[in-house]
Write a protein that holds these residues in place. Sequence first.
Motif: not given
Length: 261
Positions: A207-235
């Motif tokens: 969640e504190d990634d200085a090189y990318g935001t959650i928008a990257q995760v959302q784009a992948i999760a919404g764009g791939v055709a196969g099943p997808v899981e996401t894990l956001l890590l605080a701190g």
Amino acid sequence: MSQETGYLTAAGQRLEYRWVGPGPAEAPTLVLLHEGLGCVSLWRDFPERLVAATGCGALVYSRAGYGRSQTIALPRPLDYMQREGEAVVGAVLDAAGVRSAILVGHSDGGSIALVHAATAGRERVAGLVLMAPHVFCEEVSVRSIAAAKREYEAGELRARLQRHHGENVEAAFRGWCEAWLDPAFRRWNLEGYLPQVTAPTLVIQGEDDAYGTIAQVQAIAGGVAGPVETLLLAGCGHSPYRERPEETLAATARFVGQLVR
């Protein structure tokens, strides 16, 4: 735990590699694809821990211009991640005899994994574990890479990287940073590949990634055709396997276990 180190030739490139655990005839292979400043040694003990937790083998290699692999001419082309995913990863897997691959990619390596899974690797890639991947260029990435460039030129970053990249340190750093800081790179985008990704995918993002935001995760999760899981890590910042190793290892092992079963 068995280990093997050496060099392989793929797509005309001499690349350093390390193999940990069972060979490709005995178990699926975890293929670790490093970040934009990474290499074999910067994975530290994560490959061994993955092998112990999953029973799979692990292939770790340094892309050309990194670590002890052959060097490259600069500048890197702005589509270097697409080229790597489409043409080089498959050649590496062929050279290593990999039959069934689970790609574990960090940052640039995650992006390369997506490209390979969408193109040449559709028949061989059984799953994807993507840590801090990116599929388009964000302002936060550009700002952080500009800061890294200042630290490289005036601080201690060059010396720290040289311990891992040796004579490739300039190729590794300049090839990465000059591509991302090129104004034309603002148009770089991999979202067109995502609908062709059918392999199950796990995306891990700090969640504190200085090189990318959650928008990257959302784009992948919404764009791939196969099943997808996401894990956001605080701190957690840009390197989940270093900053939050236990959570990253547990999530990866569980995901891989489902694939293997």
